[in-house]
Design an enzyme around this catalytic site. Sequence first.
Site, mmCIF file in Angstrom:
data_model
loop_
_atom_site.group_PDB
_atom_site.id
_atom_site.type_symbol
_atom_site.label_atom_id
_atom_site.label_comp_id
_atom_site.label_asym_id
_atom_site.label_seq_id
_atom_site.Cartn_x
_atom_site.Cartn_y
_atom_site.Cartn_z
ATOM 1 N N LYS A 114 -1.820 -7.917 -4.269
ATOM 2 C CA LYS A 114 -2.626 -6.721 -4.014
ATOM 3 C C LYS A 114 -1.733 -5.483 -3.992
ATOM 4 O O LYS A 114 -0.764 -5.437 -3.218
ATOM 5 C CB LYS A 114 -3.371 -6.840 -2.684
ATOM 6 C CG LYS A 114 -4.230 -5.625 -2.350
ATOM 7 C CD LYS A 114 -4.844 -5.745 -0.954
ATOM 8 C CE LYS A 114 -5.682 -4.516 -0.620
ATOM 9 N NZ LYS A 114 -6.109 -4.509 0.788
ATOM 10 N N HIS A 169 0.838 -1.192 0.000
ATOM 11 C CA HIS A 169 0.000 0.000 0.000
ATOM 12 C C HIS A 169 0.877 1.247 0.000
ATOM 13 O O HIS A 169 1.715 1.412 0.887
ATOM 14 C CB HIS A 169 -0.905 0.028 1.243
ATOM 15 C CG HIS A 169 -1.749 -1.194 1.404
ATOM 16 N ND1 HIS A 169 -1.235 -2.407 1.821
ATOM 17 C CD2 HIS A 169 -3.082 -1.395 1.209
ATOM 18 C CE1 HIS A 169 -2.217 -3.296 1.864
ATOM 19 N NE2 HIS A 169 -3.337 -2.713 1.499
#
Length: 260
Positions: free
Chosen positions: A173, A146
Site C-alpha cells: 500500500k 504514507h
Amino acid sequence: MRLQAKRPVRVGTHLLGGPAVLTCVPLLPHDRKTLLDQAARLGAMRPDCIEWRADSYHGLEPRDVPELVKLVSAAALCPLLITNRLQSEGGAAAQDEDRRLAILEAAAGTGVPAMVDIEMMTEARLAAPVIEAARGAGVAVVRSWHDLSGTPSQQTVLGALRAMQDAFADVAKVVTTPVIPEDVLMLLGAGLLARRMFLEIPCVLMSMGPLGAVGRFGGHFGSDLTFAVGLEASAPGQMDLDLVRRVLVALGLRAPAGEP
C-alpha cells in the site's frame, strides 16, 4: 480486462487482486459502545471490508483487543482490516511504539481479521512479532507507506513497492499527497509499471485530497482496493461508498450488484 495480481489474497468471499476492485470503509469510534454500533451499521452497507482504525480508540490496551476484535467482527459480519496507524503517517494520536505494535499483534493472533496493516517505517524488531502472529493465524499482512506532504518520484514509489514485496508482504500500500495533476498521473503510472514488471501481490495506491480523487479509481493501473466513506472519512478525498461502487461499475472495475 484489468491486470490482476498473480498472488491474490482472500478477503471474505472476494479476492483482493482478483477481477474486481474491492471497497473498504473506515471504522473510527473512540469507545466500545459506539464501536460496536457503528460496526453493525457499516456492515449493513455491505462494503467488501471494514478497516478498524484502532488508533482512534481511546485507552485501548493489548489485553482488550482479542475480545474487541471478535465483537467487531460479529457485529459487522464483514471482513476486517486492522490498523493502528503511526501518527507520522496519519494516526489519530501519538502512541508508545511497543504498545502500538502489541495491539496489532494481539489482533492478528486471534485469526479473526482478514488483514493487518504494518507501516514499512515500523522498526523491524517490533514489526516481526506482528508478522509472525499474522502468519501463524492465517491473517494477510499489508505493508504500507504514507506520504502526507507530497508525492515522491516514480523511482521512489517503485522502490517502495518492490521493498514491500521483498519483505514478504501479502499486500502493498502506497498513499501520496498530490500537489499538481502530474503527481496523480505519476502514481497511476508507477502502479501500472510495477504490475507489468515485478509486482505479484495485490496493491493499494491512493492520492489523497480532491486533486487525487480520480486516482482512487486506479483499478486499471494495478490498484486493487479503494477506501470510501461509510459513516465518516479517515483521509481527505474519500467519497461516499455508494458513489464509489457506481463509478467502479461504470469503469468496468466490478460487476453490478447481484452479478457474479
